[in-house]
Design a protein around this motif. Structure first.
Motif, PDB file in Angstrom:
ATOM      1  N   ARG A  84       0.857  -1.184   0.000  1.00 56.52           N
ATOM      2  CA  ARG A  84       0.000   0.000   0.000  1.00 56.52           C
ATOM      3  C   ARG A  84       0.892   1.233   0.000  1.00 56.52           C
ATOM      4  NH1 ARG A  84      -4.886  -0.386   4.181  1.00 56.52           N
ATOM      5  NH2 ARG A  84      -5.377   1.516   3.008  1.00 56.52           N
ATOM      6  N   ARG A  85       0.691   2.083  -0.955  1.00 55.19           N
ATOM      7  CA  ARG A  85       1.537   3.275  -1.108  1.00 55.19           C
ATOM      8  C   ARG A  85       1.148   4.329  -0.083  1.00 55.19           C
ATOM      9  NH1 ARG A  85       2.694   6.548  -6.742  1.00 55.19           N
ATOM     10  NH2 ARG A  85       3.749   8.340  -5.831  1.00 55.19           N
ATOM     11  N   PRO A  86       2.083   4.752   0.764  1.00 56.82           N
ATOM     12  CA  PRO A  86       1.766   5.820   1.719  1.00 56.82           C
ATOM     13  C   PRO A  86       1.663   7.157   0.997  1.00 56.82           C
ATOM     14  CG  PRO A  86       4.094   5.284   1.848  1.00 56.82           C
ATOM     15  CD  PRO A  86       3.488   4.295   0.888  1.00 56.82           C
ATOM     16  N   ASP A  87       0.881   8.047   1.549  1.00 62.26           N
ATOM     17  CA  ASP A  87       0.704   9.377   0.965  1.00 62.26           C
ATOM     18  C   ASP A  87       1.060  10.414   2.027  1.00 62.26           C
ATOM     19  OD1 ASP A  87       0.034  11.478  -0.694  1.00 62.26           O
ATOM     20  OD2 ASP A  87      -2.120  11.338  -0.274  1.00 62.26           O
ATOM     21  N   PRO A  88       2.081  11.249   1.801  1.00 61.69           N
ATOM     22  CA  PRO A  88       2.886  11.328   0.576  1.00 61.69           C
ATOM     23  C   PRO A  88       3.984  10.264   0.552  1.00 61.69           C
ATOM     24  CG  PRO A  88       3.672  12.941   2.143  1.00 61.69           C
ATOM     25  CD  PRO A  88       2.454  12.297   2.773  1.00 61.69           C
ATOM     26  N   PHE A  89       4.548  10.109  -0.619  1.00 63.07           N
ATOM     27  CA  PHE A  89       5.724   9.257  -0.781  1.00 63.07           C
ATOM     28  C   PHE A  89       6.831  10.111  -1.384  1.00 63.07           C
ATOM     29  CE2 PHE A  89       8.543   6.818  -3.521  1.00 63.07           C
ATOM     30  CZ  PHE A  89       9.028   5.884  -2.614  1.00 63.07           C
ATOM     31  N   PRO A  90       8.047  10.053  -0.848  1.00 62.82           N
ATOM     32  CA  PRO A  90       8.434   9.258   0.317  1.00 62.82           C
ATOM     33  C   PRO A  90       8.009   9.912   1.624  1.00 62.82           C
ATOM     34  CG  PRO A  90      10.317  10.495  -0.474  1.00 62.82           C
ATOM     35  CD  PRO A  90       9.204  10.746  -1.460  1.00 62.82           C
ATOM     36  N   GLN A  91       7.874   9.103   2.639  1.00 60.01           N
ATOM     37  CA  GLN A  91       7.534   9.606   3.956  1.00 60.01           C
ATOM     38  C   GLN A  91       8.729  10.293   4.611  1.00 60.01           C
ATOM     39  OE1 GLN A  91       4.456   8.909   6.256  1.00 60.01           O
ATOM     40  NE2 GLN A  91       3.822   9.349   4.162  1.00 60.01           N
ATOM     41  N   ASN A  92       8.441  11.257   5.472  1.00 59.06           N
ATOM     42  CA  ASN A  92       9.488  11.861   6.291  1.00 59.06           C
ATOM     43  C   ASN A  92       9.810  10.871   7.414  1.00 59.06           C
ATOM     44  OD1 ASN A  92      10.971  13.269   8.253  1.00 59.06           O
ATOM     45  ND2 ASN A  92      10.040  15.225   7.696  1.00 59.06           N
ATOM     46  N   ALA A 122       2.895  -1.958   4.263  1.00 60.22           N
ATOM     47  CA  ALA A 122       1.863  -2.995   4.275  1.00 60.22           C
ATOM     48  C   ALA A 122       0.499  -2.405   4.617  1.00 60.22           C
ATOM     49  CB  ALA A 122       2.220  -4.095   5.275  1.00 60.22           C
ATOM     50  N   HIS A 123       0.517  -1.282   5.377  1.00 55.71           N
ATOM     51  CA  HIS A 123      -0.744  -0.656   5.786  1.00 55.71           C
ATOM     52  C   HIS A 123      -0.941   0.731   5.185  1.00 55.71           C
ATOM     53  CE1 HIS A 123      -1.232  -3.965   8.587  1.00 55.71           C
ATOM     54  NE2 HIS A 123      -0.043  -3.710   9.103  1.00 55.71           N
ATOM     55  N   GLY A 124       0.096   1.292   4.568  1.00 59.53           N
ATOM     56  CA  GLY A 124      -0.024   2.597   3.934  1.00 59.53           C
ATOM     57  C   GLY A 124      -0.193   3.741   4.906  1.00 59.53           C
ATOM     58  N   ARG A 125       0.251   3.551   6.147  1.00 59.43           N
ATOM     59  CA  ARG A 125       0.082   4.590   7.163  1.00 59.43           C
ATOM     60  C   ARG A 125       1.251   5.562   7.139  1.00 59.43           C
ATOM     61  NH1 ARG A 125      -0.934   0.034  11.627  1.00 59.43           N
ATOM     62  NH2 ARG A 125      -3.065  -0.594  11.062  1.00 59.43           N
ATOM     63  N   SER A 126       1.001   6.745   7.668  1.00 62.47           N
ATOM     64  CA  SER A 126       2.071   7.720   7.810  1.00 62.47           C
ATOM     65  C   SER A 126       2.989   7.314   8.957  1.00 62.47           C
ATOM     66  CB  SER A 126       1.495   9.107   8.087  1.00 62.47           C
ATOM     67  OG  SER A 126       2.542  10.019   8.387  1.00 62.47           O
ATOM     68  N   ILE A 127       4.293   7.442   8.734  1.00 58.78           N
ATOM     69  CA  ILE A 127       5.267   7.241   9.808  1.00 58.78           C
ATOM     70  C   ILE A 127       5.948   8.555  10.147  1.00 58.78           C
ATOM     71  CG2 ILE A 127       5.686   4.806   9.259  1.00 58.78           C
ATOM     72  CD1 ILE A 127       8.320   5.781   7.845  1.00 58.78           C
ATOM     73  N   ALA A 128       5.461   9.645   9.573  1.00 56.04           N
ATOM     74  CA  ALA A 128       6.134  10.936   9.703  1.00 56.04           C
ATOM     75  C   ALA A 128       5.889  11.588  11.060  1.00 56.04           C
ATOM     76  CB  ALA A 128       5.680  11.878   8.591  1.00 56.04           C
ATOM     77  N   GLU A 129       4.687  11.441  11.609  1.00 58.51           N
ATOM     78  CA  GLU A 129       4.350  12.124  12.845  1.00 58.51           C
ATOM     79  C   GLU A 129       4.964  11.407  14.043  1.00 58.51           C
ATOM     80  OE1 GLU A 129       2.058  11.061  10.673  1.00 58.51           O
ATOM     81  OE2 GLU A 129       1.684  12.970   9.668  1.00 58.51           O
TER      82      GLU A 129
END
Length: 208
Positions: A84-92, A122-129
């Motif tokens: 699953r593509r995270p939005d935005p890509f690439p993640q911060n 795998a889940h397309g979640r943000s890892i930036a925050e």
């Protein structure tokens, strides 16, 4: 008794192919008799030094389209969940990488790294925050708030900068990158098997 060879696994949390490598490396390394040293780092500063303002998969759209299709195929081949593509890509990935640097000598580094990759791809979640990183740490039974506070300390920020300089000085230009005990560099998920073979002592094509 001979020392077990080691392969350094340099990875970036925003990197699609680092995700695939992280899912595959432990099983393959165990079969090869090679120990793995997980080395989280930030790829953004290295890209910036090359004049890139984003991932090359964004800068070159045709390359990006093929990469996502390739990820779909490879995930299926490896038995991983659909990508699953995270939005935005690439993640911060700054907060996650700071946490990983804090845990680089702890037994939670590998499960944390895998959980970050799974959350992102795998889940397309943000890892930036920071809150997302705290949640992942909490899920490992750690005090995520306290760990992230320690990760944001000046001492840990300095460690991350030093790791970035080490990556640059050792010729790393992308992720994933694998470095053997004798300094041989292999770039890309599709070179993982060759890197492990080299680390284990196989030297096909070595003309040096």
């Amino acid at each position: 008794m001979a020392r077990q060879p080691t392969l350094e696994f340099w990875y970036e949390f925003a990197s699609t192919y680092s995700y695939l490598a992280a899912a595959r490396i432990e099983g393959l390394a165990a079969t090869a008799g090679v120990a793995v040293r997980w080395r989280p780092f930030l790829l953004g500063p290295i890209f910036a030094s090359q004049g890139w303002t984003s991932s090359p998969f964004n800068l070159y759209p045709a390359k990006g389209r093929n990469m996502w299709r390739d990820m779909e195929r490879e995930a299926a081949r490896c038995g991983l969940p659909p990508v699953r593509r995270p939005d935005p890509f690439p993640q911060n990935s700054l907060s996650a990488t700071r946490a990983a640097i804090l845990g680089q000598d702890q037994d939670w580094l590998v499960p944390f790294s895998k959980a970050v990759f799974e959350s992102c791809f795998a889940h397309g979640r943000s890892i930036a925050e920071p809150a997302a990183v705290v949640e992942i740490l909490n899920g490992l039974g750690l005090d995520g708030t306290q760990q992230l506070k320690a990760a944001a300390s000046e001492a840990n920020k300095t460690k991350l900068r030093v790791v970035g300089e080490e990556a640059r000085s050792r010729g790393i230009y992308g992720a994933p990158t694998f470095l053997t005990d004798d300094g041989e560099l292999f770039w890309g998920n599709d070179r993982l098997e060759q890197a492990l073979a080299w680390a284990a002592g196989e030297r096909p094509g070595d003309m040096r």
